[in-house]
Design an enzyme around this catalytic site. Sequence first.
Site, PDB file in Angstrom:
ATOM      1  N   HIS A   1       2.707  -7.433  -0.444  1.00 55.61           N
ATOM      2  CA  HIS A   1       2.183  -8.349   0.564  1.00 55.61           C
ATOM      3  C   HIS A   1       3.187  -9.448   0.877  1.00 55.61           C
ATOM      4  CE1 HIS A   1      -0.384 -11.302   2.473  1.00 55.61           C
ATOM      5  NE2 HIS A   1      -1.171 -10.292   2.768  1.00 55.61           N
TER       6      HIS A   1
ATOM      7  N   LYS B   1       3.250   1.446  -4.943  1.00 55.22           N
ATOM      8  CA  LYS B   1       4.100   0.942  -6.032  1.00 55.22           C
ATOM      9  C   LYS B   1       3.360   0.906  -7.368  1.00 55.22           C
ATOM     10  CE  LYS B   1       4.576  -2.777  -3.573  1.00 55.22           C
ATOM     11  NZ  LYS B   1       3.925  -2.288  -2.341  1.00 55.22           N
ATOM     12  N   THR B   2       2.146   0.379  -7.332  1.00 54.18           N
ATOM     13  CA  THR B   2       1.407   0.230  -8.592  1.00 54.18           C
ATOM     14  C   THR B   2       0.953   1.596  -9.116  1.00 54.18           C
ATOM     15  OG1 THR B   2       0.726  -1.951  -7.844  1.00 54.18           O
ATOM     16  CG2 THR B   2      -0.500  -1.023  -9.692  1.00 54.18           C
TER      17      THR B   2
ATOM     18  N   ASP C   1       0.778  -1.244   0.000  1.00 52.17           N
ATOM     19  CA  ASP C   1       0.000   0.000   0.000  1.00 52.17           C
ATOM     20  C   ASP C   1       0.812   1.298   0.000  1.00 52.17           C
ATOM     21  OD1 ASP C   1      -2.512  -0.891  -0.371  1.00 52.17           O
ATOM     22  OD2 ASP C   1      -3.207  -0.577   1.680  1.00 52.17           O
TER      23      ASP C   1
HETATM   24  N1  LIG Z   1      -2.131  10.518  -1.186  1.00 49.12           N
HETATM   25  C1  LIG Z   1      -1.569   9.607  -1.969  1.00 49.12           C
HETATM   26  N2  LIG Z   1      -2.073   8.369  -2.011  1.00 49.12           N
HETATM   27  C2  LIG Z   1      -1.474   7.473  -2.811  1.00 49.12           C
HETATM   28  C3  LIG Z   1      -0.323   7.803  -3.583  1.00 49.12           C
HETATM   29  N3  LIG Z   1       0.061   6.710  -4.264  1.00 49.12           N
HETATM   30  C4  LIG Z   1      -0.809   5.733  -3.947  1.00 49.12           C
HETATM   31  N4  LIG Z   1      -1.730   6.184  -3.081  1.00 49.12           N
HETATM   32  C5  LIG Z   1      -2.848   5.416  -2.524  1.00 49.12           C
HETATM   33  O1  LIG Z   1      -2.337   4.378  -1.722  1.00 49.12           O
HETATM   34  C6  LIG Z   1      -3.109   3.191  -1.876  1.00 49.12           C
HETATM   35  C7  LIG Z   1      -2.221   2.049  -2.286  1.00 49.12           C
HETATM   36  O2  LIG Z   1      -1.668   2.292  -3.573  1.00 49.12           O
HETATM   37  P1  LIG Z   1      -1.092   1.103  -4.479  1.00 49.12           P
HETATM   38  O3  LIG Z   1      -0.470   1.750  -5.666  1.00 49.12           O
HETATM   39  O4  LIG Z   1      -2.114   0.065  -4.711  1.00 49.12           O
HETATM   40  O5  LIG Z   1       0.007   0.519  -3.504  1.00 49.12           O
HETATM   41  P2  LIG Z   1       0.954  -0.752  -3.736  1.00 49.12           P
HETATM   42  O6  LIG Z   1       2.233  -0.418  -3.082  1.00 49.12           O
HETATM   43  O7  LIG Z   1       0.980  -1.112  -5.180  1.00 49.12           O
HETATM   44  O8  LIG Z   1       0.194  -1.843  -2.912  1.00 49.12           O
HETATM   45  P3  LIG Z   1       0.403  -3.466  -2.992  1.00 49.12           P
HETATM   46  O9  LIG Z   1       0.570  -3.839  -4.421  1.00 49.12           O
HETATM   47  O10 LIG Z   1      -0.848  -3.996  -2.394  1.00 49.12           O
HETATM   48  O11 LIG Z   1       1.611  -3.757  -2.159  1.00 49.12           O
HETATM   49  C8  LIG Z   1      -4.175   3.524  -2.902  1.00 49.12           C
HETATM   50  O12 LIG Z   1      -5.360   3.874  -2.231  1.00 49.12           O
HETATM   51  C9  LIG Z   1      -3.596   4.710  -3.636  1.00 49.12           C
HETATM   52  O13 LIG Z   1      -4.577   5.543  -4.208  1.00 49.12           O
HETATM   53  C10 LIG Z   1       0.170   9.145  -3.505  1.00 49.12           C
HETATM   54  O14 LIG Z   1       1.154   9.524  -4.131  1.00 49.12           O
HETATM   55  N5  LIG Z   1      -0.487   9.988  -2.679  1.00 49.12           N
HETATM   56 MG   LIG Z   2       0.561  -2.954  -6.105  1.00 50.91          MG
END
Ligand SMILES: Nc1nc2c(ncn2[C@@H]2O[C@H](COP(=O)(O)OP(=O)(O)OP(=O)(O)O)[C@@H](O)[C@H]2O)c(=O)[nH]1
Ligand SMILES: [Mg+2]
Length: 391
Positions: free
Chosen positions: A85, A25-26, A22
Amino acid sequence: MSKTAYVRTKPHLNIGTMGHVDHGKTTLTAAITKVLAERGTGTFVPFDRIDRAPEEAARGITINIAHVEYETDTRHYAHVDMPGHADYVKNMVTGAAQLDGAILVVSALDGIMPQTAEHVLLARQVGVDHIVVALNKADGTDDEELIDLVELEVRDLLTAQGYPGDSVPVVRVSGLRALEGDPRWTASIEALLDAVDTYVPMPERYLDAPFLLSVENVLTITGRGTVVTGAVERGTVRVGDRVEVLGAGVETVVTGVETFGKPMEEAQAGDNVALLLRGVPRDAVRRGHVVAAPGSVVPRRRFTAQVYVLSAREGGRTTPVATGYRPQFYIRTADVVGDVDLGSAGVARPGETVEMCVELGREVPLEPGLGFAIREGGRTVGAGTIHSVGS
Ligand SMILES: Nc1nc2c(ncn2[C@@H]2O[C@H](COP(=O)(O)OP(=O)(O)OP(=O)(O)O)[C@@H](O)[C@H]2O)c(=O)[nH]1
Ligand SMILES: [Mg+2]
């Protein structure tokens, strides 16, 4: 194949996003493709196309779905978005093994978390020498001092793991706001890409060595046959080349070579490719098998290695391991059980670095210098490097 061929005009590097669940990354991966699409050197890949399950994408000769490709002014990148995860650390290990550099994504609001530390440790172990830090979600606070603290914390973590923490580029970004087109944050993604372009050097590619690719994924294309995907570790491969599939015990001919859906005349060390293999049944090949020039590698079961046993603080064990211990070994893309012999020492405590002899449950191609991870019950408990290889 009638599709447009891949034309090699810029050096190709493999890069990836890693970091705690969270932390964004994506979102950041999607934002990078958006910014580069606007520059005209990439195609925008929306969030939900990066984050979908692999099964949904098993059509055509295609690369593992977590990969996207893009170009900066100077380079062509294959980018793998690794899940944060804990259950997916296995993918992280095998994915990271092929990375020339990594973008460590740390939420500026949350700071370093258990998987941040675990990913850094694994990256070090599998030989990712260059990390660029994206302090993401920087839009979420006006408190620069808070972000300064997180930055310090990340630099300390990198230093503790043997990276040059003081000089690693740390860029404050917002993947989310850049995706929304906010110019301030679009510029932050540009700055991150510049840091990657300049800080991650072009690695040495062993083009003259015999061909080797460790299989990441296996797909079937109806009417055409079995396709394996992965990164070429060394050498080159072309349509018509004979190859051996170690693990499957078959020798065959490569009848198609593609990268990101585009046919290639020749795939080289460092390229992320899909290979169509003649007459190989789908269930004969698995992730972890190795496709190589015939006779160029000999699979082995025994090796000696130097291993770091993770401390409890790093997410490792709380109790020592002893001779007779039988964890899983993650070597290239393979996942194999192995018996540990700790010799005269007999035990190894969390936090210690020890020598061990290992006998794997099955033969895999091994060689000195190869890194691996040790996992138990779904978590990483050790990381090592092979010293010598036995029978
Ligand atoms: N405020 C803010 N929220 C963000 C930003 N980048 C991501 N988010 C929020 O953070 C949450 C997780 O983002 P993801 O891109 O799914 O995170 P991840 O690291 O890919 O998560 P996993 O693949 O589950 O490990 C989402 O609700 C996004 O909208 C950012 O730059 N600013
Ligand atoms: Mg991701």
